[in-house]
Design a protein around this motif. Structure first.
Motif, PDB file in Angstrom:
ATOM      1  N   GLY A 152      35.369  32.468 -99.832  1.00 44.09           N
ATOM      2  CA  GLY A 152      34.541  32.380 -98.634  1.00 44.09           C
ATOM      3  C   GLY A 152      33.198  33.047 -98.840  1.00 44.09           C
ATOM      4  O   GLY A 152      33.050  33.960 -99.657  1.00 44.09           O
ATOM      5  N   PRO A 153      32.179  32.565 -98.104  1.00 43.23           N
ATOM      6  CA  PRO A 153      30.858  33.186 -98.222  1.00 43.23           C
ATOM      7  C   PRO A 153      30.849  34.589 -97.623  1.00 43.23           C
ATOM      8  O   PRO A 153      31.767  34.986 -96.897  1.00 43.23           O
ATOM      9  CB  PRO A 153      29.949  32.231 -97.425  1.00 43.23           C
ATOM     10  CG  PRO A 153      30.873  31.558 -96.458  1.00 43.23           C
ATOM     11  CD  PRO A 153      32.196  31.455 -97.148  1.00 43.23           C
ATOM     12  N   GLU A 154      29.814  35.327 -97.940  1.00 47.75           N
ATOM     13  CA  GLU A 154      29.601  36.693 -97.426  1.00 47.75           C
ATOM     14  C   GLU A 154      30.622  37.692 -97.960  1.00 47.75           C
ATOM     15  O   GLU A 154      30.727  38.808 -97.440  1.00 47.75           O
ATOM     16  CB  GLU A 154      29.616  36.719 -95.884  1.00 47.75           C
ATOM     17  CG  GLU A 154      28.543  35.865 -95.236  1.00 47.75           C
ATOM     18  CD  GLU A 154      27.135  36.370 -95.564  1.00 47.75           C
ATOM     19  OE1 GLU A 154      26.940  37.588 -95.620  1.00 47.75           O
ATOM     20  OE2 GLU A 154      26.256  35.524 -95.790  1.00 47.75           O
ATOM     21  N   ARG A 155      31.376  37.327 -99.010  1.00 47.42           N
ATOM     22  CA  ARG A 155      32.296  38.285 -99.626  1.00 47.42           C
ATOM     23  C   ARG A 155      31.629  38.894-100.841  1.00 47.42           C
ATOM     24  O   ARG A 155      30.872  38.233-101.562  1.00 47.42           O
ATOM     25  CB  ARG A 155      33.583  37.598-100.046  1.00 47.42           C
ATOM     26  CG  ARG A 155      34.445  37.119 -98.894  1.00 47.42           C
ATOM     27  CD  ARG A 155      35.662  36.361 -99.393  1.00 47.42           C
ATOM     28  NE  ARG A 155      36.496  37.176-100.271  1.00 47.42           N
ATOM     29  CZ  ARG A 155      37.559  36.696-100.915  1.00 47.42           C
ATOM     30  NH1 ARG A 155      37.885  35.427-100.787  1.00 47.42           N
ATOM     31  NH2 ARG A 155      38.269  37.479-101.693  1.00 47.42           N
ATOM     32  N   ASP A 156      31.927  40.176-101.081  1.00 45.32           N
ATOM     33  CA  ASP A 156      31.369  40.813-102.266  1.00 45.32           C
ATOM     34  C   ASP A 156      31.996  40.214-103.520  1.00 45.32           C
ATOM     35  O   ASP A 156      33.171  39.847-103.536  1.00 45.32           O
ATOM     36  CB  ASP A 156      31.642  42.324-102.222  1.00 45.32           C
ATOM     37  CG  ASP A 156      30.859  43.063-103.294  1.00 45.32           C
ATOM     38  OD1 ASP A 156      31.370  43.172-104.416  1.00 45.32           O
ATOM     39  OD2 ASP A 156      29.737  43.509-103.009  1.00 45.32           O
ATOM     40  N   LEU A 157      31.192  40.106-104.567  1.00 46.03           N
ATOM     41  CA  LEU A 157      31.656  39.503-105.814  1.00 46.03           C
ATOM     42  C   LEU A 157      32.884  40.215-106.365  1.00 46.03           C
ATOM     43  O   LEU A 157      33.748  39.600-106.996  1.00 46.03           O
ATOM     44  CB  LEU A 157      30.516  39.519-106.833  1.00 46.03           C
ATOM     45  CG  LEU A 157      30.792  38.893-108.197  1.00 46.03           C
ATOM     46  CD1 LEU A 157      31.067  37.402-108.050  1.00 46.03           C
ATOM     47  CD2 LEU A 157      29.628  39.132-109.142  1.00 46.03           C
ATOM     48  N   SER A 158      32.989  41.511-106.114  1.00 48.57           N
ATOM     49  CA  SER A 158      34.105  42.300-106.661  1.00 48.57           C
ATOM     50  C   SER A 158      35.445  41.893-106.069  1.00 48.57           C
ATOM     51  O   SER A 158      36.493  42.213-106.637  1.00 48.57           O
ATOM     52  CB  SER A 158      33.871  43.787-106.422  1.00 48.57           C
ATOM     53  OG  SER A 158      33.804  44.073-105.039  1.00 48.57           O
ATOM     54  N   THR A 159      35.460  41.183-104.940  1.00 47.19           N
ATOM     55  CA  THR A 159      36.734  40.779-104.337  1.00 47.19           C
ATOM     56  C   THR A 159      37.376  39.603-105.059  1.00 47.19           C
ATOM     57  O   THR A 159      38.569  39.355-104.893  1.00 47.19           O
ATOM     58  CB  THR A 159      36.534  40.403-102.855  1.00 47.19           C
ATOM     59  OG1 THR A 159      35.630  39.294-102.767  1.00 47.19           O
ATOM     60  CG2 THR A 159      35.973  41.575-102.075  1.00 47.19           C
ATOM     61  N   VAL A 160      36.603  38.856-105.859  1.00 36.54           N
ATOM     62  CA  VAL A 160      37.159  37.708-106.582  1.00 36.54           C
ATOM     63  C   VAL A 160      37.111  37.891-108.099  1.00 36.54           C
ATOM     64  O   VAL A 160      37.893  37.270-108.818  1.00 36.54           O
ATOM     65  CB  VAL A 160      36.426  36.406-106.195  1.00 36.54           C
ATOM     66  CG1 VAL A 160      36.683  36.073-104.739  1.00 36.54           C
ATOM     67  CG2 VAL A 160      34.949  36.494-106.466  1.00 36.54           C
ATOM     68  N   LEU A 161      36.208  38.721-108.595  1.00 40.12           N
ATOM     69  CA  LEU A 161      36.110  38.987-110.036  1.00 40.12           C
ATOM     70  C   LEU A 161      36.080  40.494-110.247  1.00 40.12           C
ATOM     71  O   LEU A 161      35.014  41.122-110.157  1.00 40.12           O
ATOM     72  CB  LEU A 161      34.853  38.336-110.623  1.00 40.12           C
ATOM     73  CG  LEU A 161      34.927  36.832-110.903  1.00 40.12           C
ATOM     74  CD1 LEU A 161      33.561  36.298-111.270  1.00 40.12           C
ATOM     75  CD2 LEU A 161      35.921  36.523-112.012  1.00 40.12           C
TER      76      LEU A 161
END
Length: 461
Positions: A152-161
């Motif tokens: 989803g948009p507006e999520r920090d990159l660290s939450t997926v990578l």
């Protein structure tokens, strides 16, 4: 377009503004004696009545114009109102309608360009992620969604990578100095690995845009999959190391026998026949070893690509049983197949699954005690899995060896394995094929009672 009442305050204020000059002139005339009081009042009343009518109509025209412009701004297409009482307002309404049509066309063009741009981005084979100045995800493509799941948009990159080296590189790319300008180079490349199964080797190419895009994107991250390349490099290194290790003994033996046949046993027919027999066995062992190494290399190279064909496991197992029936009969071992009639097809590759069960059943036949049976039980497991269990009545395997059975060239009994023609690669091949099929290999063994190798595979839903 429905008429709406004009607020009283607005009507009174408009009438006061319009009446002020005429009433002021009448008061001046009355003051200098040109008009008497009665005539002045009658004139003021008449002017007020006529002015009120005109102002009311004019205000109504302005209100219709305002509603028309409001509906245009809401991207509706209202009917042009009648504004003949105020020609200038009618001209403004026509200009506003023309402007709204132009704006809608421009908006449609912009939407088409945005859709085309997203289609191009989605068509890229490599995952792409764009982030803003705060490292929040702004946009992804289909390849990124396939690799990382829905983002989803507006999520920090660290939450997926959750890759510290990648996050540090992005922060460095977006870092600004005291003057507000970026202080680092606008391109960075980072190597990283994503945990599996299967584990993926990636190179992240980071690029900072000259300025933030309309959606806020300031940096692009492109993930290039180098898994096949890395595996090919590792396979070449492993092949050299393993082949040199395993081939050293038979090559040394062949060289010794050749030297003996050229020298002391030159004229010894009995020794020559015995040595040639041993040399043939060693040559066959080297051939099997090379074949298994090449097969393992091919399987590992494509391990990250999941097969998607429907495979009839009954057909696979019957073909393997036909192939091994003669060998089993020579050892007085019976092969029994218990196949569930409601078994669904498995998702996989027919040839590779044949290799898996040929290795497992061949091992069971080799290590089973004479006059015993090798049992193959095939059952559905839950709504979307199928399990194939291969059991023998052999000597079993001590528990300390079980975790390492699928390692290359690992043997519980090296001498017996080589005597029976094993290369030490069979279970390694099984493991990699099962991993490619997103399945699971379970091993259970009891010393003195036998072993059971269970392969669980995804089933066709």
């Amino acid at each position: 377009m429905a008429e709406q009442a004009i607020p009283l305050r607005r009507t009174l204020l408009a009438n006061a503004v319009v009446l002020a000059p005429s009433w002021g002139a009448l008061v001046i005339l009355y003051g200098v004696g040109e008009l008497n009081g009665r005539a002045t009042l009658i004139a003021m009343a008449g002017i007020a009545l006529l002015t009120g009518l005109l102002v009311q109509r004019y205000l109504g025209t302005l209100a219709r114009f305002a509603r028309f412009v409001g509906e245009l701004s809401d991207e509706r297409e209202p009917v042009m109102p009648r504004l003949s009482f105020a020609p200038a307002t009618e001209e403004l309404a026509t200009a506003a309608a023309t402007l709204a049509v132009g704006w809608r066309r421009q908006r449609a063009s912009i939407d088409n360009l945005a859709a085309s741009a997203q289609a191009i981005v989605d068509g890229l084979p490599d995952p792409l992620i764009s982030v803003d100045r705060q490292r929040r995800i702004v946009r992804t493509n289909l390849a990124a969604a396939s690799l990382l799941g829905a983002v989803g948009p507006e999520r920090d990159l660290s939450t997926v990578l959750r890759q510290p080296q990648l996050l540090a590189a992005v922060d460095a790319l977006l870092e600004t100095g005291a003057d507000g300008n970026f202080s680092r180079a606008d391109q960075i490349a980072v190597e990283l690995a994503l945990a599996g199964p299967p584990e993926l080797d990636l190179i992240a190419h980071l690029r900072r845009l000259p300025r933030a895009a309309a959606d806020g994107s300031l940096a692009l991250i492109v993930l290039h999959d180098t898994t096949a390349l890395r595996r090919a490099e590792r396979m070449r290194a492993d092949f050299v190391a393993n082949a040199s290790h395993e081939l050293k003994t038979p090559i040394a033996g062949l060289a010794g026998f050749i030297e003996t046949l050229r020298g002391p046993a030159r004229d010894d027919a009995a020794a020559r026949e015995r040595f040639l027999g041993i040399m043939a066995e060693q040559a066959d062992r080297m051939r099997r070893l090379v074949d298994d190494l090449l097969m393992l290399s091919r399987i590992e190279q494509h391990e990250h690509a999941r097969p998607d064909a429907a495979v009839d496991l009954g057909r696979v197992l019957h073909s393997v049983m036909d192939l091994l029936q003669l060998k089993a009969s020579s050892r007085n071992v019976k092969i029994e197949l218990d196949l569930d009639p409601a078994l669904p097809p498995a998702v996989g590759d027919f040839d590779e699954l044949t290799i898996v069960f040929q290795n497992l059943i061949d091992n069971a036949v080799k290590y089973a005690r004479p006059a015993t049976a090798v049992r193959i039980a095939v059952r559905p497991v839950g709504p979307d899995r199928v399990a194939v269990a291969v059991s023998d009545e052999g000597d079993g395997i001590p528990a300390t060896h079980l975790p390492r059975l699928t390692e290359r060239f690992y043997r519980v009994d090296t001498a017996r394995s080589r005597q029976l023609g094993g290369t030490g690669l069979g279970l390694a091949i099984v493991k990699h094929v099962v991993n490619r099929h997103r399945g699971r290999l379970d091993i259970q063994s009891s010393p003195g009672k036998g072993s059971t190798f269970t392969v669980t595979l995804p089933a066709v839903r």
